[in-house]
Motif scaffolding. Structure first.
Motif, PDB file in Angstrom:
ATOM      1  N   SER A   1     -20.337  31.799 -13.993  1.00 45.99           N
ATOM      2  CA  SER A   1     -21.190  30.916 -14.636  1.00 45.99           C
ATOM      3  C   SER A   1     -22.468  31.561 -14.738  1.00 45.99           C
ATOM      4  O   SER A   1     -23.060  32.263 -13.643  1.00 45.99           O
ATOM      5  CB  SER A   1     -21.486  29.851 -13.792  1.00 45.99           C
ATOM      6  OG  SER A   1     -22.269  28.979 -14.069  1.00 45.99           O
ATOM      7  N   GLN A   2     -23.036  31.646 -15.967  1.00 43.18           N
ATOM      8  CA  GLN A   2     -24.242  32.029 -16.198  1.00 43.18           C
ATOM      9  C   GLN A   2     -25.498  31.710 -15.223  1.00 43.18           C
ATOM     10  O   GLN A   2     -26.397  32.609 -14.717  1.00 43.18           O
ATOM     11  CB  GLN A   2     -24.910  31.993 -17.577  1.00 43.18           C
ATOM     12  CG  GLN A   2     -26.379  32.432 -17.942  1.00 43.18           C
ATOM     13  CD  GLN A   2     -26.473  33.874 -18.088  1.00 43.18           C
ATOM     14  OE1 GLN A   2     -25.761  34.645 -18.716  1.00 43.18           O
ATOM     15  NE2 GLN A   2     -27.263  34.484 -17.299  1.00 43.18           N
ATOM     16  N   GLU A   3     -25.421  30.286 -15.070  1.00 42.76           N
ATOM     17  CA  GLU A   3     -26.342  29.871 -14.309  1.00 42.76           C
ATOM     18  C   GLU A   3     -26.625  30.240 -12.704  1.00 42.76           C
ATOM     19  O   GLU A   3     -27.410  30.111 -12.160  1.00 42.76           O
ATOM     20  CB  GLU A   3     -26.165  28.287 -14.577  1.00 42.76           C
ATOM     21  CG  GLU A   3     -26.925  27.052 -13.518  1.00 42.76           C
ATOM     22  CD  GLU A   3     -26.822  25.828 -13.607  1.00 42.76           C
ATOM     23  OE1 GLU A   3     -27.326  25.119 -12.926  1.00 42.76           O
ATOM     24  OE2 GLU A   3     -25.821  25.463 -14.185  1.00 42.76           O
ATOM     25  N   HIS A   4     -25.190  30.550 -12.291  1.00 45.24           N
ATOM     26  CA  HIS A   4     -25.221  31.143 -10.893  1.00 45.24           C
ATOM     27  C   HIS A   4     -25.048  32.366 -10.477  1.00 45.24           C
ATOM     28  O   HIS A   4     -25.196  33.084  -9.407  1.00 45.24           O
ATOM     29  CB  HIS A   4     -23.832  30.232 -10.322  1.00 45.24           C
ATOM     30  CG  HIS A   4     -23.878  28.751 -10.504  1.00 45.24           C
ATOM     31  ND1 HIS A   4     -23.650  28.101 -11.424  1.00 45.24           N
ATOM     32  CD2 HIS A   4     -24.370  28.001  -9.418  1.00 45.24           C
ATOM     33  CE1 HIS A   4     -23.571  26.790 -11.101  1.00 45.24           C
ATOM     34  NE2 HIS A   4     -24.342  26.586  -9.957  1.00 45.24           N
ATOM     35  N   LEU A   5     -25.177  33.229 -11.698  1.00 44.97           N
ATOM     36  CA  LEU A   5     -25.418  34.852 -11.314  1.00 44.97           C
ATOM     37  C   LEU A   5     -26.664  34.982 -10.439  1.00 44.97           C
ATOM     38  O   LEU A   5     -27.728  34.291 -10.572  1.00 44.97           O
ATOM     39  CB  LEU A   5     -25.443  35.479 -12.542  1.00 44.97           C
ATOM     40  CG  LEU A   5     -24.249  35.505 -13.273  1.00 44.97           C
ATOM     41  CD1 LEU A   5     -24.720  36.136 -14.668  1.00 44.97           C
ATOM     42  CD2 LEU A   5     -23.235  36.335 -12.948  1.00 44.97           C
TER      43      LEU A   5
ATOM     44  N   CYS B   1     -15.838  22.702 -16.918  1.00 41.14           N
ATOM     45  CA  CYS B   1     -16.595  23.585 -18.159  1.00 41.14           C
ATOM     46  C   CYS B   1     -17.122  24.863 -17.525  1.00 41.14           C
ATOM     47  O   CYS B   1     -17.287  25.064 -16.237  1.00 41.14           O
ATOM     48  CB  CYS B   1     -17.937  22.757 -18.754  1.00 41.14           C
ATOM     49  SG  CYS B   1     -17.086  21.294 -19.601  1.00 41.14           S
ATOM     50  N   LEU B   2     -17.439  25.754 -18.466  1.00 44.93           N
ATOM     51  CA  LEU B   2     -17.828  27.126 -17.850  1.00 44.93           C
ATOM     52  C   LEU B   2     -18.583  27.821 -19.020  1.00 44.93           C
ATOM     53  O   LEU B   2     -18.228  27.603 -20.173  1.00 44.93           O
ATOM     54  CB  LEU B   2     -16.608  28.146 -17.546  1.00 44.93           C
ATOM     55  CG  LEU B   2     -17.121  29.354 -16.991  1.00 44.93           C
ATOM     56  CD1 LEU B   2     -17.776  29.254 -15.451  1.00 44.93           C
ATOM     57  CD2 LEU B   2     -16.070  30.461 -16.903  1.00 44.93           C
ATOM     58  N   HIS B   3     -19.650  28.347 -18.747  1.00 42.90           N
ATOM     59  CA  HIS B   3     -20.722  28.913 -19.586  1.00 42.90           C
ATOM     60  C   HIS B   3     -21.159  30.296 -19.160  1.00 42.90           C
ATOM     61  O   HIS B   3     -21.926  30.675 -18.171  1.00 42.90           O
ATOM     62  CB  HIS B   3     -22.158  27.891 -19.572  1.00 42.90           C
ATOM     63  CG  HIS B   3     -22.977  28.748 -20.457  1.00 42.90           C
ATOM     64  ND1 HIS B   3     -24.173  28.070 -20.953  1.00 42.90           N
ATOM     65  CD2 HIS B   3     -23.071  29.766 -21.690  1.00 42.90           C
ATOM     66  CE1 HIS B   3     -24.692  28.571 -21.820  1.00 42.90           C
ATOM     67  NE2 HIS B   3     -23.793  29.739 -22.066  1.00 42.90           N
ATOM     68  N   PRO B   4     -19.944  31.219 -19.353  1.00 46.30           N
ATOM     69  CA  PRO B   4     -20.002  32.800 -19.104  1.00 46.30           C
ATOM     70  C   PRO B   4     -21.412  33.470 -19.701  1.00 46.30           C
ATOM     71  O   PRO B   4     -21.709  32.857 -20.633  1.00 46.30           O
ATOM     72  CB  PRO B   4     -19.003  33.333 -19.586  1.00 46.30           C
ATOM     73  CG  PRO B   4     -17.975  32.264 -20.076  1.00 46.30           C
ATOM     74  CD  PRO B   4     -18.986  31.162 -20.536  1.00 46.30           C
TER      75      PRO B   4
ATOM     76  N   PRO C   1     -23.984  30.197  -2.162  1.00 49.06           N
ATOM     77  CA  PRO C   1     -24.287  28.545  -2.020  1.00 49.06           C
ATOM     78  C   PRO C   1     -25.048  28.221  -1.048  1.00 49.06           C
ATOM     79  O   PRO C   1     -25.200  28.912   0.140  1.00 49.06           O
ATOM     80  CB  PRO C   1     -22.768  28.017  -1.757  1.00 49.06           C
ATOM     81  CG  PRO C   1     -21.963  29.148  -1.360  1.00 49.06           C
ATOM     82  CD  PRO C   1     -22.713  30.551  -1.579  1.00 49.06           C
ATOM     83  N   LEU C   2     -25.784  27.199  -0.681  1.00 46.52           N
ATOM     84  CA  LEU C   2     -26.715  26.649   0.061  1.00 46.52           C
ATOM     85  C   LEU C   2     -25.992  26.570   1.498  1.00 46.52           C
ATOM     86  O   LEU C   2     -26.512  27.046   2.593  1.00 46.52           O
ATOM     87  CB  LEU C   2     -27.232  25.317  -0.138  1.00 46.52           C
ATOM     88  CG  LEU C   2     -28.188  25.422  -1.562  1.00 46.52           C
ATOM     89  CD1 LEU C   2     -28.745  24.256  -2.093  1.00 46.52           C
ATOM     90  CD2 LEU C   2     -29.294  26.485  -1.201  1.00 46.52           C
ATOM     91  N   ASP C   3     -25.046  26.105   1.539  1.00 45.61           N
ATOM     92  CA  ASP C   3     -24.110  25.838   2.687  1.00 45.61           C
ATOM     93  C   ASP C   3     -23.363  26.918   3.118  1.00 45.61           C
ATOM     94  O   ASP C   3     -22.562  27.073   4.060  1.00 45.61           O
ATOM     95  CB  ASP C   3     -23.212  24.649   2.672  1.00 45.61           C
ATOM     96  CG  ASP C   3     -22.249  24.412   1.735  1.00 45.61           C
ATOM     97  OD1 ASP C   3     -21.958  25.430   1.019  1.00 45.61           O
ATOM     98  OD2 ASP C   3     -21.551  23.604   1.855  1.00 45.61           O
TER      99      ASP C   3
ATOM    100  N   HIS D   1     -20.348  22.793  -8.108  1.00 47.84           N
ATOM    101  CA  HIS D   1     -20.430  23.509  -9.587  1.00 47.84           C
ATOM    102  C   HIS D   1     -19.254  24.571  -9.337  1.00 47.84           C
ATOM    103  O   HIS D   1     -18.844  25.191  -8.559  1.00 47.84           O
ATOM    104  CB  HIS D   1     -21.782  24.262  -9.303  1.00 47.84           C
ATOM    105  CG  HIS D   1     -23.046  23.248  -9.200  1.00 47.84           C
ATOM    106  ND1 HIS D   1     -23.611  23.253  -7.919  1.00 47.84           N
ATOM    107  CD2 HIS D   1     -23.396  22.467  -9.852  1.00 47.84           C
ATOM    108  CE1 HIS D   1     -24.638  22.299  -7.997  1.00 47.84           C
ATOM    109  NE2 HIS D   1     -24.746  21.813  -9.207  1.00 47.84           N
ATOM    110  N   ILE D   2     -18.818  24.488 -10.774  1.00 53.47           N
ATOM    111  CA  ILE D   2     -17.822  25.720 -11.074  1.00 53.47           C
ATOM    112  C   ILE D   2     -18.747  27.100 -11.281  1.00 53.47           C
ATOM    113  O   ILE D   2     -19.592  27.196 -11.714  1.00 53.47           O
ATOM    114  CB  ILE D   2     -17.209  25.292 -12.335  1.00 53.47           C
ATOM    115  CG1 ILE D   2     -16.351  24.407 -12.268  1.00 53.47           C
ATOM    116  CG2 ILE D   2     -16.357  26.707 -12.675  1.00 53.47           C
ATOM    117  CD1 ILE D   2     -15.547  23.866 -13.335  1.00 53.47           C
ATOM    118  N   LEU D   3     -18.232  28.047 -10.343  1.00 54.87           N
ATOM    119  CA  LEU D   3     -18.939  29.331 -10.123  1.00 54.87           C
ATOM    120  C   LEU D   3     -18.200  30.275 -11.008  1.00 54.87           C
ATOM    121  O   LEU D   3     -19.070  31.152 -11.680  1.00 54.87           O
ATOM    122  CB  LEU D   3     -19.210  30.037  -9.056  1.00 54.87           C
ATOM    123  CG  LEU D   3     -19.795  28.703  -7.673  1.00 54.87           C
ATOM    124  CD1 LEU D   3     -19.802  29.272  -6.567  1.00 54.87           C
ATOM    125  CD2 LEU D   3     -20.994  28.311  -8.247  1.00 54.87           C
TER     126      LEU D   3
END
Length: 367
Positions: free
Chosen positions: A342-346, A296-299, A281-283, A332-334
């Motif tokens: 989460s696919q988006e945060h891999l 919600c989660l998108h694996p 994460p940025l911080d 965001h949900i990781l």
């Protein structure tokens, strides 16, 4: 083998129309299933996943490709360096394989994914559950259907599959690890099942009748509000409080342990629900909390949906849902424990990332 058709009709496993994606390892059972589906006029394609766990695994993939070419069956192949993943190799291999199968089914528009689990596999599963301790659900064995995954050969004993393959002289490959008794399932197969068959030669079929009866009993109890006596895993756990995850640290919750480790260079390895690499994460701050309405989660390789729907689909006990950790960066949900990242945060391979590992506290839940 004709029992495959009658069983599939009873359980509504194989579609009259639409594509069947057959999971093909190249072994005797999966070759028998693919041949049977082809010969009975089903629209079928095959999918093979190379786990890269053996030096000769690429040869297995090539065998499957050549076989499908000879039989004029569409063939799809995936691969992943499962050994590079932390955690249990067998569990990681299964997760990576099914992720590939589900992705391929979505891409091809397949109605179902057919696997070659048979009556002996079902018996072995029940025995494994018994050795570890289980309730009624564990005694129901392998389900004929789970989502789009179907097991049309579940009532066919391995001896019948062997006879089918030998009678038709079907080619197949032999996985040398099947004889390795370091694996619990193989010890059951080679050391325990022969003793059971000396008592009852049709023990696999008998176990199949038992598991089917228990499945019906369990379905009735769940449908009509009845319950087994609650086990430790079924008790109601208190809602999870929000807590910050220390960098390169570990967080304990009543049901799960979370470990986060900073990695300078992310390897090229497929994610599993319990082990994966996230972008930092940025911080630099991470948090765990209980679920909230609308989460919600998108694996990877799967459809995005609410956490509530994931809990329903995966049969997470109601008493555990408020205590199941959700990993976030504050916005965001990781990840959700037991479901995946989460696919988006891999994190992409080759870059800096965070190795995230979820471990279920089975010893505390009695599972």
């Amino acid at each position: 083998m004709e029992r495959i058709l009658s069983f599939s009709r009873e359980m509504e496993l194989l579609p009259g129309e639409g594509l069947i994606l057959c999971a093909l390892s190249g072994g005797r059972d999966s070759v028998a299933l693919l041949h049977f589906l082809k010969e009975h006029g089903f629209s079928v394609a095959a999918a093979h996943f190379d786990h890269q766990l053996r030096p000769d695994s690429a040869a297995d993939a090539e065998f499957c490709r050549a076989l499908c070419g000879e039989w004029h069956i569409p063939f799809y192949q995936g691969e992943g360096n499962v050994a590079a993943l932390p955690g249990n190799v067998e569990a990681n291999a299964r997760v990576a394989r099914y992720a590939f199968l589900e992705k391929t089914a979505a891409q091809t528009g397949a109605a179902v994914i057919a696997t070659a689990h048979n009556a002996d596999d079902n018996l072995e599963t029940v025995l494994l559950h018994l050795t570890r301790g289980c309730g009624l659900n564990g005694l129901t064995g392998i389900r004929p259907r789970r989502g789009i995954v179907v097991r049309p050969m579940l009532e066919v004993p391995r001896s019948a599959l062997d006879a089918y393959v030998e009678a038709l002289a079907l080619p197949y490959v032999e996985d040398a690890t099947n004889a390795d008794t370091a694996y619990a399932r193989n010890r059951l197969r080679h050391q325990v099942l022969p003793v059971l068959r000396s008592i009852n030669p049709k023990v696999a079929e008998a176990a199949g009748r038992m598991t089917e009866t228990l499945r019906r009993d369990l379905d009735f109890l769940e449908t009509h509000g009845g319950r087994e006596r609650p086990s430790a895993a079924e008790r109601t756990w208190p809602p999870l409080e929000t807590a910050e995850v220390p960098p390169d640290g570990m967080v304990e919750t009543p049901l799960w342990t979370l470990r986060v480790t900073r990695i300078d260079r992310v390897p090229d390895a497929p994610p599993t629900p319990d082990a994966f690499y996230l972008r930092p994460p940025l911080d630099g701050r991470l948090w765990i909390r209980g679920r909230k309405t609308g989460d919600c989660l998108h694996p990877p390789f799967r459809t995005g949906k609410t956490v509530k729907k994931w809990f329903n689909e995966l049969n997470v006990p109601v008493g555990e849902r408020e205590a199941t950790p959700v990993l976030t960066d504050g916005t965001h949900i990781l990840s959700v424990a037991g479901i995946g990242p989460s696919q988006e945060h891999l994190a992409p391979p080759g870059q800096e990332g965070l190795l995230v590992q979820w471990t279920r506290k089975r010893e505390e839940t009695g599972q």
